[in-house]
Design an enzyme around this catalytic site. Structure first.
Site, PDB file in Angstrom:
ATOM      1  N   GLY A  52       0.956  -1.281  -0.029  1.00 18.94           N
ATOM      2  CA  GLY A  52      -0.119  -0.079  -0.067  1.00 18.94           C
ATOM      3  C   GLY A  52       0.913   1.239   0.034  1.00 18.94           C
ATOM      4  CD  GLN A  57       3.102   6.035   2.688  1.00 23.13           C
ATOM      5  OE1 GLN A  57       2.240   5.398   2.265  1.00 23.13           O
ATOM      6  NE2 GLN A  57       4.167   5.398   3.221  1.00 23.13           N
ATOM      7  CB  CYS A 101       4.846   2.356   7.354  1.00 19.03           C
ATOM      8  SG  CYS A 101       4.288   3.788   6.555  1.00 19.03           S
ATOM      9  CG  LEU A 102       6.342   1.064   1.197  1.00 19.92           C
ATOM     10  CD1 LEU A 102       6.020   1.274  -0.160  1.00 19.92           C
ATOM     11  CD2 LEU A 102       7.476   0.202   1.171  1.00 19.92           C
ATOM     12  CG  HIS A 143      -0.908   1.451   7.311  1.00 17.70           C
ATOM     13  ND1 HIS A 143      -0.083   0.833   8.076  1.00 17.70           N
ATOM     14  CD2 HIS A 143      -0.268   2.240   6.252  1.00 17.70           C
ATOM     15  CE1 HIS A 143       1.085   1.492   7.904  1.00 17.70           C
ATOM     16  NE2 HIS A 143       0.917   2.114   6.869  1.00 17.70           N
ATOM     17  CD  GLU A 144      -1.450   2.482   2.713  1.00 13.38           C
ATOM     18  OE1 GLU A 144      -0.972   3.710   2.560  1.00 13.38           O
ATOM     19  OE2 GLU A 144      -0.706   1.545   3.068  1.00 13.38           O
ATOM     20  CG  HIS A 147      -0.243   7.010   5.218  1.00 12.96           C
ATOM     21  ND1 HIS A 147       0.907   7.559   5.966  1.00 12.96           N
ATOM     22  CD2 HIS A 147       0.124   5.611   5.034  1.00 12.96           C
ATOM     23  CE1 HIS A 147       1.864   6.643   5.967  1.00 12.96           C
ATOM     24  NE2 HIS A 147       1.489   5.357   5.664  1.00 12.96           N
TER      25      HIS A 147
HETATM   26 NI    NI Z   1       2.215   3.559   5.572  1.00 15.26          NI
END
Ligand code: NI
Length: 179
Positions: A52, A57, A101-102, A143-144, A147
Protein backbone atom coordinates in the site's frame (compact mmCIF):
# COMPACT_ATOMS: atom_id res chain seq x y z
CA UNK A 1 1.36 2.76 -24.56
CA UNK A 2 2.72 6.29 -24.27
CA UNK A 3 1.38 6.77 -20.77
CA UNK A 4 3.30 3.75 -19.50
CA UNK A 5 6.55 5.19 -20.81
CA UNK A 6 5.72 8.40 -18.95
CA UNK A 7 5.34 6.63 -15.61
CA UNK A 8 8.00 7.40 -13.08
CA UNK A 9 8.94 6.16 -9.67
CA UNK A 10 8.46 8.84 -7.05
CA UNK A 11 10.56 9.37 -3.96
CA UNK A 12 8.98 7.94 -0.82
CA UNK A 13 9.25 10.34 2.13
CA UNK A 14 10.57 8.94 5.38
CA UNK A 15 9.26 9.73 8.84
CA UNK A 16 9.67 12.30 10.33
CA UNK A 17 8.51 14.58 7.52
CA UNK A 18 5.93 17.39 7.75
CA UNK A 19 4.04 16.03 4.68
CA UNK A 20 3.23 12.87 6.65
CA UNK A 21 1.51 14.86 9.42
CA UNK A 22 -1.00 16.73 7.25
CA UNK A 23 -4.72 16.14 6.81
CA UNK A 24 -5.11 15.63 3.06
CA UNK A 25 -7.55 17.46 0.78
CA UNK A 26 -10.31 15.79 -1.26
CA UNK A 27 -9.67 15.32 -4.98
CA UNK A 28 -12.34 17.28 -6.87
CA UNK A 29 -11.96 15.78 -10.34
CA UNK A 30 -10.30 12.59 -11.49
CA UNK A 31 -8.35 13.95 -14.45
CA UNK A 32 -5.24 12.87 -16.37
CA UNK A 33 -2.96 14.32 -13.68
CA UNK A 34 -4.76 12.21 -11.04
CA UNK A 35 -4.43 9.08 -13.22
CA UNK A 36 -0.73 9.76 -13.78
CA UNK A 37 -0.25 10.13 -10.01
CA UNK A 38 -2.12 6.82 -9.48
CA UNK A 39 0.06 5.02 -12.04
CA UNK A 40 3.28 6.50 -10.61
CA UNK A 41 2.22 5.51 -7.10
CA UNK A 42 1.45 1.94 -8.17
CA UNK A 43 4.81 1.63 -9.87
CA UNK A 44 6.55 3.13 -6.82
CA UNK A 45 4.69 0.73 -4.49
CA UNK A 46 5.49 -2.38 -6.56
CA UNK A 47 9.15 -1.38 -6.87
CA UNK A 48 9.58 -0.69 -3.14
CA UNK A 49 8.08 -3.39 -2.71
CA UNK A 50 4.99 -2.72 -0.60
CA UNK A 51 1.28 -3.56 -0.48
CA UNK A 52 0.00 0.00 0.00
CA UNK A 53 1.07 3.59 -0.60
CA UNK A 54 -0.74 6.85 0.23
CA UNK A 55 -0.35 10.13 -1.70
CA UNK A 56 1.23 12.09 1.22
CA UNK A 57 4.06 9.52 1.24
CA UNK A 58 5.12 10.89 -2.14
CA UNK A 59 4.53 14.50 -1.03
CA UNK A 60 1.02 14.91 -2.48
CA UNK A 61 -1.42 16.14 0.18
CA UNK A 62 -4.41 14.48 -1.50
CA UNK A 63 -6.97 11.89 -0.43
CA UNK A 64 -5.76 8.99 -2.52
CA UNK A 65 -4.03 5.67 -1.93
CA UNK A 66 -3.10 2.59 -3.91
CA UNK A 67 -2.91 -0.99 -2.69
CA UNK A 68 -2.50 -4.55 -3.86
CA UNK A 69 -2.62 -7.23 -1.16
CA UNK A 70 -2.85 -10.24 -3.45
CA UNK A 71 -0.52 -13.03 -2.28
CA UNK A 72 2.90 -13.11 -3.96
CA UNK A 73 2.16 -16.48 -5.59
CA UNK A 74 -1.20 -15.33 -7.02
CA UNK A 75 -1.53 -15.59 -10.78
CA UNK A 76 -2.99 -12.13 -11.18
CA UNK A 77 -2.33 -8.97 -9.20
CA UNK A 78 -5.13 -6.59 -8.29
CA UNK A 79 -3.86 -3.01 -8.36
CA UNK A 80 -6.42 -0.74 -6.71
CA UNK A 81 -6.63 3.04 -6.49
CA UNK A 82 -9.00 4.53 -3.90
CA UNK A 83 -9.76 8.23 -4.25
CA UNK A 84 -11.55 10.16 -1.44
CA UNK A 85 -12.00 6.89 0.49
CA UNK A 86 -14.44 6.81 3.40
CA UNK A 87 -14.92 4.00 5.90
CA UNK A 88 -18.68 3.49 6.17
CA UNK A 89 -18.72 0.36 8.36
CA UNK A 90 -16.29 -1.49 10.63
CA UNK A 91 -16.68 -4.91 12.26
CA UNK A 92 -16.70 -5.26 16.04
CA UNK A 93 -14.27 -8.12 15.66
CA UNK A 94 -10.66 -6.98 15.66
CA UNK A 95 -7.45 -8.29 14.17
CA UNK A 96 -3.80 -7.84 15.18
CA UNK A 97 -1.31 -7.47 12.38
CA UNK A 98 2.43 -6.84 12.49
CA UNK A 99 2.39 -3.65 10.40
CA UNK A 100 5.14 -1.91 8.54
CA UNK A 101 5.20 1.23 6.38
CA UNK A 102 7.28 2.35 3.39
CA UNK A 103 7.84 5.64 5.27
CA UNK A 104 9.39 3.73 8.21
CA UNK A 105 11.51 1.08 6.47
CA UNK A 106 12.45 -1.99 8.52
CA UNK A 107 10.19 -0.99 11.45
CA UNK A 108 7.29 -3.18 12.53
CA UNK A 109 4.74 -3.22 15.35
CA UNK A 110 1.60 -5.15 16.26
CA UNK A 111 -1.45 -2.95 15.66
CA UNK A 112 -5.05 -3.83 16.54
CA UNK A 113 -7.78 -2.69 14.11
CA UNK A 114 -11.28 -3.78 13.09
CA UNK A 115 -11.01 -7.08 11.18
CA UNK A 116 -13.38 -6.01 8.38
CA UNK A 117 -14.33 -2.66 6.85
CA UNK A 118 -16.58 -1.34 4.14
CA UNK A 119 -15.13 1.57 2.15
CA UNK A 120 -16.76 3.99 -0.29
CA UNK A 121 -14.39 5.62 -2.77
CA UNK A 122 -13.93 6.84 -6.33
CA UNK A 123 -11.89 4.67 -8.68
CA UNK A 124 -9.29 5.56 -11.33
CA UNK A 125 -12.09 6.01 -13.89
CA UNK A 126 -13.92 8.50 -11.66
CA UNK A 127 -16.67 6.01 -10.78
CA UNK A 128 -18.15 5.69 -7.29
CA UNK A 129 -17.46 2.30 -5.73
CA UNK A 130 -18.05 0.44 -2.49
CA UNK A 131 -15.99 -2.54 -1.34
CA UNK A 132 -15.91 -4.85 1.62
CA UNK A 133 -12.41 -5.75 2.83
CA UNK A 134 -11.15 -8.38 5.23
CA UNK A 135 -7.78 -9.92 6.14
CA UNK A 136 -4.71 -8.00 5.05
CA UNK A 137 -6.85 -5.87 2.69
CA UNK A 138 -8.83 -4.48 5.65
CA UNK A 139 -5.68 -3.74 7.67
CA UNK A 140 -3.99 -2.10 4.69
CA UNK A 141 -7.03 0.06 3.78
CA UNK A 142 -7.24 1.39 7.37
CA UNK A 143 -3.46 1.98 7.55
CA UNK A 144 -3.59 3.97 4.28
CA UNK A 145 -6.70 5.97 5.26
CA UNK A 146 -4.85 6.91 8.48
CA UNK A 147 -2.09 8.39 6.27
CA UNK A 148 -4.70 10.72 4.69
CA UNK A 149 -5.40 12.07 8.21
CA UNK A 150 -1.69 12.62 8.88
CA UNK A 151 -1.53 9.53 11.07
CA UNK A 152 1.12 6.78 11.01
CA UNK A 153 0.88 3.25 12.44
CA UNK A 154 3.23 4.30 15.25
CA UNK A 155 0.59 6.83 16.36
CA UNK A 156 -1.41 3.81 17.58
CA UNK A 157 1.41 2.98 20.04
CA UNK A 158 2.36 4.45 23.42
CA UNK A 159 4.34 7.69 23.44
CA UNK A 160 7.43 5.82 24.62
CA UNK A 161 7.41 3.33 21.73
CA UNK A 162 6.64 6.09 19.24
CA UNK A 163 9.65 8.10 20.42
CA UNK A 164 11.83 5.00 20.07
CA UNK A 165 10.72 4.50 16.44
CA UNK A 166 11.25 8.18 15.63
CA UNK A 167 14.77 8.09 17.12
CA UNK A 168 15.63 5.02 15.04
CA UNK A 169 14.32 6.75 11.91
CA UNK A 170 16.36 9.92 12.58
CA UNK A 171 19.46 7.74 12.96
CA UNK A 172 18.69 5.82 9.74
CA UNK A 173 18.11 9.05 7.80
CA UNK A 174 21.45 10.41 9.03
CA UNK A 175 23.34 7.20 8.22
CA UNK A 176 21.87 7.01 4.72
CA UNK A 177 22.12 10.78 4.17
CA UNK A 178 18.44 10.90 3.32
CA UNK A 179 15.97 13.78 3.87
NI1 NI B 1 2.23 3.46 5.60
Amino acid sequence: MAYIAAMTTRKILWHPDPHLKKKCAEIETVDDATRLLVDDMLQTMYEAPGVGLAAPQVGQIKRLFVMDCTPKDAEESEPMALINPRIVWTSEETNVYNEGCLSLPEMYADITRPAEVRVEYIDRDGKEQERHFDGLWATCAQHEIDHLEGKLFIDHLSGLKRTMFTRKMLKMKKERARD
